[in-house]
Motif scaffolding. Structure first.
Motif, short mmCIF file in Angstrom:
data_model
loop_
_atom_site.label_atom_id
_atom_site.label_comp_id
_atom_site.label_asym_id
_atom_site.label_seq_id
_atom_site.Cartn_x
_atom_site.Cartn_y
_atom_site.Cartn_z
N LYS A 137 0.84 -1.20 0.00
CA LYS A 137 0.00 0.00 0.00
C LYS A 137 0.89 1.26 0.00
N LYS B 70 2.40 1.81 -3.41
CA LYS B 70 1.35 2.29 -4.32
C LYS B 70 1.03 3.76 -4.03
N ARG B 71 0.97 4.06 -2.74
CA ARG B 71 0.64 5.41 -2.33
C ARG B 71 1.72 6.39 -2.81
N SER C 246 3.82 5.97 -5.30
CA SER C 246 3.84 6.12 -6.75
C SER C 246 2.66 6.96 -7.20
N PHE C 247 1.57 6.85 -6.48
CA PHE C 247 0.41 7.68 -6.80
C PHE C 247 0.76 9.16 -6.56
N ASP D 267 -7.63 3.34 -4.47
CA ASP D 267 -6.75 2.33 -3.87
C ASP D 267 -5.48 2.94 -3.28
N SER D 268 -5.11 4.12 -3.77
CA SER D 268 -3.90 4.76 -3.26
C SER D 268 -4.15 5.49 -1.95
#
Ligand code: CA
Length: 371
Positions: free
Chosen positions: A3, A6-7, A9-10, A262-263
């Motif tokens: 997570k 992902k966060r 990269s977001f 999702d981020s």
């Protein structure tokens, strides 16, 4: 991918565009806005800027998310056409051009007819029944499943309550009056009109009045007295019919790009969900508070002729509506699944409302003196 990754990269990607994306993309995570976890989300809407109850609700939802997050999340609202044309809001969010939309999901029936059921279908559920089905009887799970196929996480974010049947340039005395009628009506209600011989179109809100004035359409529905007064339909048409069989409790929705969703942290997701739920209540309350006075203004100041659709007309339209909704269900397996759940809940809702809301409303109309 975790997570956190992902966060990160977001945060390095699209969502910080406008805050110096190039510099941030160079992974300058020490920049103040990033260090504090701040982000700006773009919300596109299908409503004219600050249109009462709809555009204003989108703005209020954005402000609510901003204040509840202590400024960590800011939502910038774009009215219809500011970033994308109103009916392209879904694709914009699906593809990530925008982060979220505020709209009415039946506008997306070209993507899947299942979307009608999460907004309004003719002779469907009332506002409180939609809340019950979506929150407590499986509706949200089905909506999430539908949305996942389009990269969108959906929420309820408002409800107009029972709408009105619409504005006509003549009295509607029987089904034959629908033949050849050019009327603005979106969703499956529009399909019902086509079965009655009308030419139904689904214009965005801001295009209705000019079309009515130019005679491109003869009739229109929009929402109800408060919203319809704001658009000034009474200036062109005088016959205003109730009830709105086609939209018994229309849900306004907020759809969030799934990658963006999702981020978000669990706390941020919960915050957005809670703000949308608060706004869902606030919108219905606002419509209920303002419709009555607006109707009085339409009748007393603008000479609007209020008419009830006769029962035989409503009964015939109800039968057509049942056919149209069942045929829509057969259009793909997901829509069938949604319809099955919706229809089962509708049956229970009718059985119970006879003994609860409907029974009380009838009792309240008995001729006793009160106050
Ligand atoms: Ca409507």
């Amino acid at each position: 991918m975790s997570k956190l990754i992902k966060r990160r990269s977001f945060l390095k990607g699209a969502a910080v565009a406008g805050a110096g994306a190039a510099a941030v993309a160079a992974s300058n995570l020490a920049a103040p806005a990033i260090a504090q976890g701040k982000r700006e989300l773009k919300m596109v809407t299908t409503w004219p800027k600050n249109f009462p109850g709809l555009g204003t609700s989108a703005e209020r939802l954005a402000a609510r998310i901003g204040s509840a997050s202590g400024g960590a999340i800011t939502v910038k609202v774009f009215s219809a056409g500011e970033l994308v044309p109103p009916f392209e809001s879904f694709d914009a969010v699906s593809q990530g051009t925008a982060d979220m939309y505020h709209a009415a999901d039946y506008y997306w029936q070209g993507k899947s007819k299942a979307y009608n059921f999460f907004c309004a279908v003719p002779f469907g559920l009332t506002a409180s029944e939609m809340n019950a089905w979506i929150h407590h009887a499986g509706g949200q799970q089905l909506w999430d499943e539908l949305g996942a196929g389009f990269n969108i996480k959906p929420f309820m974010a408002g409800n107009t309550g029972v709408q009105w049947g619409g504005w006509f340039n003549k009295e509607m005395t029987g089904l034959e009056d629908f033949k050849g009628l050019k009327m603005r009506m979106p969703g499956l209600g529009g399909e019902v009109l086509r079965r009655l011989g009308s030419a139904a179109v689904a214009l965005p809100g801001g295009e209705i009045f000019p079309a009515l004035q130019a005679g491109t359409i003869d009739a229109t529905e929009w929402v109800g007295p408060w919203n319809d007064l704001a658009f000034g339909f009474y200036k062109v048409t005088k016959y205003y019919y109730w009830p709105g069989f086609h939209e018994p409790g229309t849900v306004l929705s907020c759809g969030v790009n799934k990658g963006v969703w999702d981020s978000l942290s669990a706390g941020e997701q919960s915050l957005i969900e809670t703000c949308a739920a608060a706004e869902n209540d606030m919108v219905l309350a606002e419509f209920n508070a303002k419709n009555s006075d607006a109707l009085a203004t339409l009748v007393n100041e603008h000479g609007v002729q209020v008419r009830r659709m006769p029962n035989d007309m409503l009964n015939a339209i109800g039968g057509k509506s049942g056919e149209v909704v069942a045929e829509a269900a057969a259009s793909d397996p997901m829509t069938q699944k949604v319809y099955d759940s919706f229809l089962a809940f509708r049956g229970k809702a009718i059985a119970y409302s006879k003994l609860s809301d409907q029974a009380y409303w009838q009792a309240r109309l008995l001729p006793f003196k009160y106050g």
